[in-house]
Design an enzyme around this catalytic site. Structure first.
Site, PDB file in Angstrom:
ATOM      1  N   TYR A  75       0.857  -1.196   0.000  1.00 54.96           N
ATOM      2  CA  TYR A  75       0.000   0.000   0.000  1.00 54.96           C
ATOM      3  C   TYR A  75       0.889   1.241   0.000  1.00 54.96           C
ATOM      4  O   TYR A  75       1.874   1.304   0.737  1.00 54.96           O
ATOM      5  CB  TYR A  75      -0.964  -0.015   1.208  1.00 54.96           C
ATOM      6  CG  TYR A  75      -1.958  -1.135   1.024  1.00 54.96           C
ATOM      7  CD1 TYR A  75      -3.082  -0.937   0.230  1.00 54.96           C
ATOM      8  CD2 TYR A  75      -1.699  -2.409   1.519  1.00 54.96           C
ATOM      9  CE1 TYR A  75      -3.951  -1.983  -0.039  1.00 54.96           C
ATOM     10  CE2 TYR A  75      -2.565  -3.470   1.254  1.00 54.96           C
ATOM     11  CZ  TYR A  75      -3.693  -3.242   0.460  1.00 54.96           C
ATOM     12  OH  TYR A  75      -4.541  -4.287   0.168  1.00 54.96           O
ATOM     13  N   SER A  76       0.551   2.211  -0.850  1.00 55.21           N
ATOM     14  CA  SER A  76       1.360   3.430  -0.954  1.00 55.21           C
ATOM     15  C   SER A  76       1.197   4.280   0.284  1.00 55.21           C
ATOM     16  O   SER A  76       0.096   4.376   0.840  1.00 55.21           O
ATOM     17  CB  SER A  76       0.917   4.256  -2.165  1.00 55.21           C
ATOM     18  OG  SER A  76       1.106   3.512  -3.334  1.00 55.21           O
ATOM     19  N   CYS A 248       0.782   7.294 -11.582  1.00 56.09           N
ATOM     20  CA  CYS A 248       0.470   6.246 -10.595  1.00 56.09           C
ATOM     21  C   CYS A 248      -1.016   5.902 -10.619  1.00 56.09           C
ATOM     22  O   CYS A 248      -1.865   6.789 -10.638  1.00 56.09           O
ATOM     23  CB  CYS A 248       0.861   6.715  -9.197  1.00 56.09           C
ATOM     24  SG  CYS A 248       0.717   5.401  -7.972  1.00 56.09           S
ATOM     25  N   GLU A 305       4.310   4.021 -11.634  1.00 46.79           N
ATOM     26  CA  GLU A 305       3.940   2.995 -10.659  1.00 46.79           C
ATOM     27  C   GLU A 305       2.475   2.645 -10.879  1.00 46.79           C
ATOM     28  O   GLU A 305       1.589   3.413 -10.512  1.00 46.79           O
ATOM     29  CB  GLU A 305       4.163   3.497  -9.237  1.00 46.79           C
ATOM     30  CG  GLU A 305       3.906   2.421  -8.199  1.00 46.79           C
ATOM     31  CD  GLU A 305       4.649   2.690  -6.903  1.00 46.79           C
ATOM     32  OE1 GLU A 305       5.866   2.429  -6.856  1.00 46.79           O
ATOM     33  OE2 GLU A 305       4.011   3.188  -5.968  1.00 46.79           O
ATOM     34  N   TYR A 307      -0.587  -0.579 -10.836  1.00 43.25           N
ATOM     35  CA  TYR A 307      -0.856  -1.882 -10.226  1.00 43.25           C
ATOM     36  C   TYR A 307      -2.294  -2.292 -10.478  1.00 43.25           C
ATOM     37  O   TYR A 307      -3.090  -1.470 -10.931  1.00 43.25           O
ATOM     38  CB  TYR A 307      -0.568  -1.843  -8.724  1.00 43.25           C
ATOM     39  CG  TYR A 307      -1.155  -0.680  -7.970  1.00 43.25           C
ATOM     40  CD1 TYR A 307      -2.467  -0.711  -7.488  1.00 43.25           C
ATOM     41  CD2 TYR A 307      -0.401   0.488  -7.743  1.00 43.25           C
ATOM     42  CE1 TYR A 307      -3.007   0.364  -6.784  1.00 43.25           C
ATOM     43  CE2 TYR A 307      -0.926   1.558  -7.034  1.00 43.25           C
ATOM     44  CZ  TYR A 307      -2.244   1.497  -6.565  1.00 43.25           C
ATOM     45  OH  TYR A 307      -2.766   2.556  -5.876  1.00 43.25           O
TER      46      TYR A 307
HETATM   47  C1  LIG Z   1       3.453  -0.563  -5.395  1.00 42.65           C
HETATM   48  C2  LIG Z   1       1.989  -0.824  -5.082  1.00 42.65           C
HETATM   49  C3  LIG Z   1       1.283   0.115  -4.386  1.00 42.65           C
HETATM   50  C4  LIG Z   1      -0.074  -0.102  -4.112  1.00 42.65           C
HETATM   51  N1  LIG Z   1      -0.750   0.852  -3.432  1.00 42.65           N
HETATM   52  C5  LIG Z   1      -2.060   0.675  -3.164  1.00 42.65           C
HETATM   53  C6  LIG Z   1      -2.793   1.697  -2.457  1.00 42.65           C
HETATM   54  O1  LIG Z   1      -2.256   2.725  -2.067  1.00 42.65           O
HETATM   55  N2  LIG Z   1      -4.117   1.466  -2.243  1.00 42.65           N
HETATM   56  C7  LIG Z   1      -4.761   0.322  -2.663  1.00 42.65           C
HETATM   57  O2  LIG Z   1      -5.963   0.169  -2.407  1.00 42.65           O
HETATM   58  N3  LIG Z   1      -4.066  -0.652  -3.332  1.00 42.65           N
HETATM   59  C8  LIG Z   1      -2.745  -0.506  -3.575  1.00 42.65           C
HETATM   60  N4  LIG Z   1      -2.058  -1.495  -4.221  1.00 42.65           N
HETATM   61  C9  LIG Z   1      -2.769  -2.738  -4.566  1.00 42.65           C
HETATM   62  C10 LIG Z   1      -2.739  -3.709  -3.306  1.00 42.65           C
HETATM   63  O3  LIG Z   1      -1.415  -4.136  -3.102  1.00 42.65           O
HETATM   64  C11 LIG Z   1      -3.607  -4.931  -3.482  1.00 42.65           C
HETATM   65  O4  LIG Z   1      -3.241  -5.585  -4.671  1.00 42.65           O
HETATM   66  C12 LIG Z   1      -5.102  -4.643  -3.519  1.00 42.65           C
HETATM   67  O5  LIG Z   1      -5.499  -3.959  -2.331  1.00 42.65           O
HETATM   68  C13 LIG Z   1      -5.887  -5.957  -3.606  1.00 42.65           C
HETATM   69  O6  LIG Z   1      -5.489  -6.750  -2.552  1.00 42.65           O
HETATM   70  P1  LIG Z   1      -6.524  -7.710  -1.782  1.00 42.65           P
HETATM   71  O7  LIG Z   1      -5.739  -8.545  -0.810  1.00 42.65           O
HETATM   72  O8  LIG Z   1      -7.659  -6.933  -1.249  1.00 42.65           O
HETATM   73  O9  LIG Z   1      -7.081  -8.588  -2.934  1.00 42.65           O
HETATM   74  P2  LIG Z   1      -6.670 -10.124  -3.173  1.00 42.65           P
HETATM   75  O10 LIG Z   1      -7.288 -11.004  -2.145  1.00 42.65           O
HETATM   76  O11 LIG Z   1      -5.193 -10.189  -3.344  1.00 42.65           O
HETATM   77  O12 LIG Z   1      -7.419 -10.314  -4.506  1.00 42.65           O
HETATM   78  C14 LIG Z   1      -6.889  -9.898  -5.680  1.00 42.65           C
HETATM   79  C15 LIG Z   1      -6.484 -11.154  -6.376  1.00 42.65           C
HETATM   80  O13 LIG Z   1      -7.616 -11.946  -6.577  1.00 42.65           O
HETATM   81  C16 LIG Z   1      -7.792 -12.240  -7.913  1.00 42.65           C
HETATM   82  N5  LIG Z   1      -9.158 -11.851  -8.240  1.00 42.65           N
HETATM   83  C17 LIG Z   1      -9.590 -10.597  -8.480  1.00 42.65           C
HETATM   84  N6  LIG Z   1     -10.883 -10.593  -8.763  1.00 42.65           N
HETATM   85  C18 LIG Z   1     -11.289 -11.881  -8.697  1.00 42.65           C
HETATM   86  C19 LIG Z   1     -12.532 -12.529  -8.907  1.00 42.65           C
HETATM   87  N7  LIG Z   1     -13.600 -11.852  -9.274  1.00 42.65           N
HETATM   88  N8  LIG Z   1     -12.610 -13.870  -8.729  1.00 42.65           N
HETATM   89  C20 LIG Z   1     -11.517 -14.561  -8.386  1.00 42.65           C
HETATM   90  N9  LIG Z   1     -10.296 -14.013  -8.182  1.00 42.65           N
HETATM   91  C21 LIG Z   1     -10.196 -12.685  -8.347  1.00 42.65           C
HETATM   92  C22 LIG Z   1      -6.802 -11.485  -8.715  1.00 42.65           C
HETATM   93  O14 LIG Z   1      -6.119 -12.360  -9.556  1.00 42.65           O
HETATM   94  C23 LIG Z   1      -5.862 -10.947  -7.676  1.00 42.65           C
HETATM   95  O15 LIG Z   1      -4.664 -11.655  -7.685  1.00 42.65           O
HETATM   96  C24 LIG Z   1      -0.709  -1.295  -4.533  1.00 42.65           C
HETATM   97  C25 LIG Z   1       0.023  -2.237  -5.240  1.00 42.65           C
HETATM   98  C26 LIG Z   1       1.346  -2.012  -5.522  1.00 42.65           C
HETATM   99  C27 LIG Z   1       2.098  -3.068  -6.300  1.00 42.65           C
END
Ligand SMILES: Cc1cc2nc3c(=O)[nH]c(=O)nc-3n(C[C@H](O)[C@H](O)[C@H](O)COP(=O)(O)OP(=O)(O)OC[C@H]3O[C@@H](n4cnc5c(N)ncnc54)[C@H](O)[C@@H]3O)c2cc1C
Length: 307
Positions: A75-76, A248, A305, A307
């Site tokens: 998370y940023s 970004c 950046e 994502y």
């Molecule tokens: C450098 C960087 C900075 C970031 N900054 C931020 C930020 O500031 N704020 C922010 O909100 N996020 C940010 N993110 C994104 C964050 O890291 C997460 O990827 C995002 O919050 C989703 O994570 P999660 O655990 O909620 O979802 P997850 O549980 O990880 O779910 C997403 C995953 O599930 C899969 N998926 C998605 N939809 C479905 C579906 N319908 N059915 C089945 N599988 C599915 C996808 O393949 C994905 O891999 C950033 C990412 C990076 C790389």
């Protein structure tokens, strides 16, 4: 770029932050749920060792579908380098709940880390890693440059921190922020940014709404559309050899931005930001994401950046 500390906490040796506050950061009726989460990091090694533009890892509790501990999500950091609200040990992020349907059975899909983080209450502990990132930062001497920041959605987070850093140094540079969201109600930190633009003559804040008309009556557009509508003002900023571009947000946004830059900038100015293979130079509209870093090579004056 400044020398920054990274990986002071790893998944094998994480830190323990404590949630200070957790507030909604959209105004009115938004179709998405985005929260501004402030975390006290006093008891972690991130204290005093993060910079605006870096990110940190969150490790959700529990096990994944393979019975393995959940992996960290990044998370940023949305705070300036001096900390959230001037408190060095407070760090904020901007988290959007991932909410979808499962692809295979159309049941409700809730992203693990984003919903965990968005649910946290003041006083709750949170397991952290990081900081991460050494390139998406303001340069060592921020006053030596001007900036074009381009954000979609939570991509605004690092720019909120960077703008805080510029404001702390009496705003020595020119900066324009282009913020894209589907609807006006999805604009993040909108009042804060509007206020900053009203106070700082050096700062221009422009929004691009992609699913409704703009407040000035112009049609729906993505951020690259704003590059076109404000071509004159922005090409003056971009023609300067002081200017750096930071992009970004949603993966995929970069292509439209690069295409618009190719459209609005004369070749000599474009060259400062990207090297375009002569074979594809004549037709920016035909560029694809696969050409990035191959036919379209970004110079050190564009920071990306997505994502
Ligand atoms: C450098 C960087 C900075 C970031 N900054 C931020 C930020 O500031 N704020 C922010 O909100 N996020 C940010 N993110 C994104 C964050 O890291 C997460 O990827 C995002 O919050 C989703 O994570 P999660 O655990 O909620 O979802 P997850 O549980 O990880 O779910 C997403 C995953 O599930 C899969 N998926 C998605 N939809 C479905 C579906 N319908 N059915 C089945 N599988 C599915 C996808 O393949 C994905 O891999 C950033 C990412 C990076 C790389």
């Amino acid at each position: 770029m400044p020398d920054v500390r990274m990986h002071l906490h790893t998944p094998a040796d994480p830190g323990r932050g404590v949630v200070v506050s957790n507030e909604r950061c959209t105004a009115g009726k938004s179709s998405s749920f985005v929260r501004h989460v402030v975390i006290d990091i006093a008891e972690t090694r991130l204290a005093g060792h993060f910079r605006a533009g870096q990110s940190f890892g969150v490790i959700p509790p529990g096990l994944d579908t393979h019975d393995k501990p959940h992996k960290l999500r990044l998370y940023s950091i949305a705070s300036p380098t001096q900390g959230e609200g001037g408190k060095a040990n407070h760090l904020a992020t901007t988290v959007k709940r991932t909410i979808d349907e499962h692809w295979e059975n159309h049941r409700l899909f809730l992203g693990v880390a984003s919903n965990y983080l968005a649910d946290l209450q003041p006083g709750d502990p949170v397991t952290l890693t990081g900081p991460n990132g050494k390139r998406f930062l303001l340069p060592d001497d921020p006053a030596a440059h001007d900036y074009l920041f381009i954000a979609t959605g939570t991509g605004i987070a690092p720019f909120r921190g960077m703008l805080g850093d510029l404001a702390a140094g009496a705003f020595p540079s020119g900066a324009a922020l282009l913020m894209g969201s589907p609807y006006a109600t999805d604009l993040l930190y909108h009042h804060e940014l509007t206020d900053l633009a009203a106070r700082q003559a050096n700062f221009t804040y422009l929004t691009a709404l992609s699913r409704q008309a703009q407040p000035d009556g112009q049609p729906a557009m993505y951020v690259d559309g704003r590059l076109r509508t404000h071509r004159e003002q922005l090409t003056a900023l971009l023609a300067s050899d002081r200017t750096l571009i930071y992009i970004c947000g949603i993966a995929g946004m970069e292509l439209g931005v690069l295409q618009a830059l190719a459209e609005i900038l004369p070749p000599a100015a474009l060259e400062q930001y990207m090297q375009v293979d002569p074979g594809v130079a004549a037709e920016p509209k035909a560029w694809t994401r696969r050409m990035l870093h191959r036919e379209l090579k970004l110079s050190r004056r564009i920071m990306l950046e997505v994502y």
